[in-house]
Design a protein around this motif. Structure first.
Motif, PDB file in Angstrom:
ATOM      1  N   MET A   1       0.851  -1.182   0.000  1.00 50.22           N
ATOM      2  CA  MET A   1       0.000   0.000   0.000  1.00 50.22           C
ATOM      3  C   MET A   1       0.888   1.235   0.000  1.00 50.22           C
ATOM      4  O   MET A   1       1.632   1.468   0.935  1.00 50.22           O
ATOM      5  CB  MET A   1      -0.876   0.002   1.259  1.00 50.22           C
ATOM      6  N   LYS A   2       0.827   2.010  -1.047  1.00 45.15           N
ATOM      7  CA  LYS A   2       1.610   3.237  -1.147  1.00 45.15           C
ATOM      8  C   LYS A   2       0.878   4.408  -0.508  1.00 45.15           C
ATOM      9  O   LYS A   2       1.452   5.170   0.243  1.00 45.15           O
ATOM     10  CB  LYS A   2       1.896   3.562  -2.614  1.00 45.15           C
ATOM     11  N   ALA A   3      -0.419   4.549  -0.820  1.00 41.07           N
ATOM     12  CA  ALA A   3      -1.182   5.696  -0.331  1.00 41.07           C
ATOM     13  C   ALA A   3      -1.448   5.584   1.161  1.00 41.07           C
ATOM     14  O   ALA A   3      -1.711   4.506   1.677  1.00 41.07           O
ATOM     15  CB  ALA A   3      -2.499   5.795  -1.089  1.00 41.07           C
ATOM     16  N   VAL A   4      -1.375   6.722   1.828  1.00 43.54           N
ATOM     17  CA  VAL A   4      -1.701   6.772   3.245  1.00 43.54           C
ATOM     18  C   VAL A   4      -3.215   6.809   3.385  1.00 43.54           C
ATOM     19  O   VAL A   4      -3.898   7.528   2.663  1.00 43.54           O
ATOM     20  CB  VAL A   4      -1.056   8.010   3.910  1.00 43.54           C
ATOM     21  N   LYS A   5      -3.740   5.993   4.290  1.00 47.80           N
ATOM     22  CA  LYS A   5      -5.179   5.961   4.576  1.00 47.80           C
ATOM     23  C   LYS A   5      -5.425   6.696   5.887  1.00 47.80           C
ATOM     24  O   LYS A   5      -4.626   6.618   6.829  1.00 47.80           O
ATOM     25  CB  LYS A   5      -5.683   4.524   4.688  1.00 47.80           C
ATOM     26  N   ASN A   6      -6.541   7.408   5.943  1.00 45.63           N
ATOM     27  CA  ASN A   6      -6.866   8.255   7.093  1.00 45.63           C
ATOM     28  C   ASN A   6      -8.195   7.857   7.711  1.00 45.63           C
ATOM     29  O   ASN A   6      -9.225   7.864   7.034  1.00 45.63           O
ATOM     30  CB  ASN A   6      -6.949   9.711   6.629  1.00 45.63           C
ATOM     31  N   ILE A   7      -8.164   7.554   9.005  1.00 42.46           N
ATOM     32  CA  ILE A   7      -9.367   7.170   9.748  1.00 42.46           C
ATOM     33  C   ILE A   7      -9.558   8.178  10.869  1.00 42.46           C
ATOM     34  O   ILE A   7      -8.669   8.388  11.691  1.00 42.46           O
ATOM     35  CB  ILE A   7      -9.225   5.759  10.339  1.00 42.46           C
ATOM     36  N   LEU A   8     -10.743   8.786  10.906  1.00 41.03           N
ATOM     37  CA  LEU A   8     -11.075   9.747  11.957  1.00 41.03           C
ATOM     38  C   LEU A   8     -12.180   9.146  12.817  1.00 41.03           C
ATOM     39  O   LEU A   8     -13.248   8.786  12.313  1.00 41.03           O
ATOM     40  CB  LEU A   8     -11.540  11.069  11.337  1.00 41.03           C
ATOM     41  N   LEU A   9     -11.909   9.002  14.112  1.00 45.26           N
ATOM     42  CA  LEU A   9     -12.875   8.485  15.079  1.00 45.26           C
ATOM     43  C   LEU A   9     -13.318   9.644  15.963  1.00 45.26           C
ATOM     44  O   LEU A   9     -12.468  10.355  16.516  1.00 45.26           O
ATOM     45  CB  LEU A   9     -12.234   7.398  15.945  1.00 45.26           C
ATOM     46  N   VAL A  10     -14.630   9.837  16.087  1.00 47.32           N
ATOM     47  CA  VAL A  10     -15.135  10.943  16.898  1.00 47.32           C
ATOM     48  C   VAL A  10     -16.249  10.439  17.809  1.00 47.32           C
ATOM     49  O   VAL A  10     -17.015   9.565  17.445  1.00 47.32           O
ATOM     50  CB  VAL A  10     -15.646  12.110  16.019  1.00 47.32           C
ATOM     51  N   GLY A  11     -16.296  11.009  18.996  1.00 50.06           N
ATOM     52  CA  GLY A  11     -17.327  10.612  19.948  1.00 50.06           C
ATOM     53  C   GLY A  11     -17.361  11.563  21.122  1.00 50.06           C
ATOM     54  O   GLY A  11     -16.837  12.675  21.070  1.00 50.06           O
ATOM     55  N   VAL A  12     -17.967  11.076  22.176  1.00 46.87           N
ATOM     56  CA  VAL A  12     -18.116  11.836  23.411  1.00 46.87           C
ATOM     57  C   VAL A  12     -17.357  11.084  24.496  1.00 46.87           C
ATOM     58  O   VAL A  12     -17.289   9.848  24.474  1.00 46.87           O
ATOM     59  CB  VAL A  12     -19.623  11.967  23.764  1.00 46.87           C
ATOM     60  N   GLY A  13     -16.784  11.814  25.422  1.00 45.97           N
ATOM     61  CA  GLY A  13     -16.031  11.208  26.513  1.00 45.97           C
ATOM     62  C   GLY A  13     -16.777  10.068  27.164  1.00 45.97           C
ATOM     63  O   GLY A  13     -17.957  10.187  27.471  1.00 45.97           O
ATOM     64  N   GLY A  14     -16.092   8.952  27.349  1.00 45.28           N
ATOM     65  CA  GLY A  14     -16.682   7.793  27.989  1.00 45.28           C
ATOM     66  C   GLY A  14     -17.219   6.746  27.026  1.00 45.28           C
ATOM     67  O   GLY A  14     -17.639   5.666  27.446  1.00 45.28           O
ATOM     68  N   GLN A  15     -17.206   7.033  25.724  1.00 42.15           N
ATOM     69  CA  GLN A  15     -17.740   6.086  24.746  1.00 42.15           C
ATOM     70  C   GLN A  15     -16.714   5.055  24.270  1.00 42.15           C
ATOM     71  O   GLN A  15     -17.067   4.144  23.537  1.00 42.15           O
ATOM     72  CB  GLN A  15     -18.297   6.828  23.529  1.00 42.15           C
ATOM     73  N   GLY A  16     -15.463   5.184  24.641  1.00 37.62           N
ATOM     74  CA  GLY A  16     -14.462   4.200  24.248  1.00 37.62           C
ATOM     75  C   GLY A  16     -13.796   4.473  22.925  1.00 37.62           C
ATOM     76  O   GLY A  16     -13.222   3.570  22.307  1.00 37.62           O
ATOM     77  N   THR A  17     -13.825   5.709  22.492  1.00 37.84           N
ATOM     78  CA  THR A  17     -13.208   6.100  21.222  1.00 37.84           C
ATOM     79  C   THR A  17     -11.707   5.823  21.238  1.00 37.84           C
ATOM     80  O   THR A  17     -11.150   5.288  20.270  1.00 37.84           O
ATOM     81  CB  THR A  17     -13.465   7.596  20.949  1.00 37.84           C
ATOM     82  N   ILE A  18     -11.053   6.163  22.322  1.00 37.60           N
ATOM     83  CA  ILE A  18      -9.597   6.006  22.399  1.00 37.60           C
ATOM     84  C   ILE A  18      -9.213   4.532  22.457  1.00 37.60           C
ATOM     85  O   ILE A  18      -8.243   4.113  21.819  1.00 37.60           O
ATOM     86  CB  ILE A  18      -9.027   6.816  23.576  1.00 37.60           C
ATOM     87  N   LEU A  19     -10.000   3.704  23.151  1.00 37.71           N
ATOM     88  CA  LEU A  19      -9.727   2.265  23.176  1.00 37.71           C
ATOM     89  C   LEU A  19      -9.786   1.690  21.761  1.00 37.71           C
ATOM     90  O   LEU A  19      -8.914   0.922  21.358  1.00 37.71           O
ATOM     91  CB  LEU A  19     -10.718   1.532  24.081  1.00 37.71           C
ATOM     92  N   VAL A  20     -10.792   2.068  21.000  1.00 36.69           N
ATOM     93  CA  VAL A  20     -10.904   1.582  19.620  1.00 36.69           C
ATOM     94  C   VAL A  20      -9.692   2.010  18.799  1.00 36.69           C
ATOM     95  O   VAL A  20      -9.147   1.213  18.043  1.00 36.69           O
ATOM     96  CB  VAL A  20     -12.223   2.055  18.958  1.00 36.69           C
ATOM     97  N   SER A  21      -9.242   3.243  18.968  1.00 42.87           N
ATOM     98  CA  SER A  21      -8.078   3.700  18.203  1.00 42.87           C
ATOM     99  C   SER A  21      -6.826   2.921  18.589  1.00 42.87           C
ATOM    100  O   SER A  21      -5.987   2.634  17.734  1.00 42.87           O
ATOM    101  CB  SER A  21      -7.867   5.204  18.373  1.00 42.87           C
ATOM    102  N   LYS A  22      -6.703   2.547  19.847  1.00 40.91           N
ATOM    103  CA  LYS A  22      -5.544   1.770  20.280  1.00 40.91           C
ATOM    104  C   LYS A  22      -5.578   0.356  19.707  1.00 40.91           C
ATOM    105  O   LYS A  22      -4.550  -0.175  19.277  1.00 40.91           O
ATOM    106  CB  LYS A  22      -5.468   1.739  21.804  1.00 40.91           C
ATOM    107  N   ILE A  23      -6.766  -0.241  19.662  1.00 41.66           N
ATOM    108  CA  ILE A  23      -6.910  -1.571  19.056  1.00 41.66           C
ATOM    109  C   ILE A  23      -6.576  -1.490  17.571  1.00 41.66           C
ATOM    110  O   ILE A  23      -5.823  -2.308  17.041  1.00 41.66           O
ATOM    111  CB  ILE A  23      -8.336  -2.111  19.279  1.00 41.66           C
ATOM    112  N   LEU A  24      -7.131  -0.494  16.917  1.00 41.41           N
ATOM    113  CA  LEU A  24      -6.914  -0.293  15.486  1.00 41.41           C
ATOM    114  C   LEU A  24      -5.429  -0.085  15.190  1.00 41.41           C
ATOM    115  O   LEU A  24      -4.858  -0.720  14.297  1.00 41.41           O
ATOM    116  CB  LEU A  24      -7.731   0.911  15.034  1.00 41.41           C
TER     117      LEU A  24
END
Length: 190
Positions: A1-24
């Motif tokens: 894969m040459k092209a950089v892929k961009n994933i933006l995760l957005v939510g509200v505090g306490g929804q586990g957004t950061i945990l998902v980004s760490k797993i990803l």
């Protein structure tokens, strides 16, 4: 894969957004990608906005996703999708949890929750609407809606070549692992 892929995760505090980004991020690194991640907590502990940017590819120089650059936007709450949609590419995908968390002005009756968010998104972007909260409740734990959304993201973005169950086993505490694996699989099916 040459092209950089961009994933933006957005939510509200306490929804586990950061945990998902760490797993990803962990899964992408194990798959051999160069990965950069940036997270912004804001007033997360008070129900404020949380964003995480994950960029991956052969070589990534910056963790920051600019306006109009995200290949996929995963919104853990509907209003957050509307707030961050300008960061999605015109041909990008938006995965939206059809879930509402009233902001403080809405909660105290000083404002109304915006109507028509899903319709506006679907009119302008490829939109995948997920009722992750309902799915999580059916599994027995509302807190797994983030992992339901992770499964939907993996499916929508076609990141199937990575052993995500193994990554979940490495990151999720054992007492919560079984229900989170079920949540992930349900999300993949949505």
């Amino acid at each position: 894969m040459k092209a950089v892929k961009n994933i933006l995760l957005v939510g509200v505090g306490g929804q586990g957004t950061i945990l998902v980004s760490k797993i990803l991020t962990s899964g992408l690194v194990k798959a051999g990608y160069d990965v950069k991640m940036s997270e912004v907590h804001g007033m997360a502990q008070r129900g404020g906005s949380v964003t995480t940017q994950v960029r991956y590819g052969e070589k990534v120089y910056s963790p920051i996703i600019g306006r109009g650059m995200a290949d996929i936007l995963v919104a853990f709450e509907k209003m957050e999708a509307a707030r961050w949609i300008e960061y999605l590419k015109p041909d990008g995908i938006v995965v939206v949890n059809n879930y509402e968390i009233p902001s403080l002005p809405i909660a105290i009756g000083k404002a109304e929750y915006p109507q028509g968010i899903m319709e506006a998104l679907a009119k302008n972007f490829k939109t995948i609407e997920i009722d992750a909260a309902k799915t999580a409740m059916e599994l027995g734990n509302i807190k797994t809606q983030n992992i339901v959304l992770l499964g939907a993201l993996i499916k929508a973005f076609e990141l199937n070549e990575i052993d995500w169950i193994e990554i979940l086993k490495e990151i999720i505490p054992e007492k919560m692992l079984e229900i989170n694996i079920k949540a992930f699989e349900k999300g993949m099916g949505l």
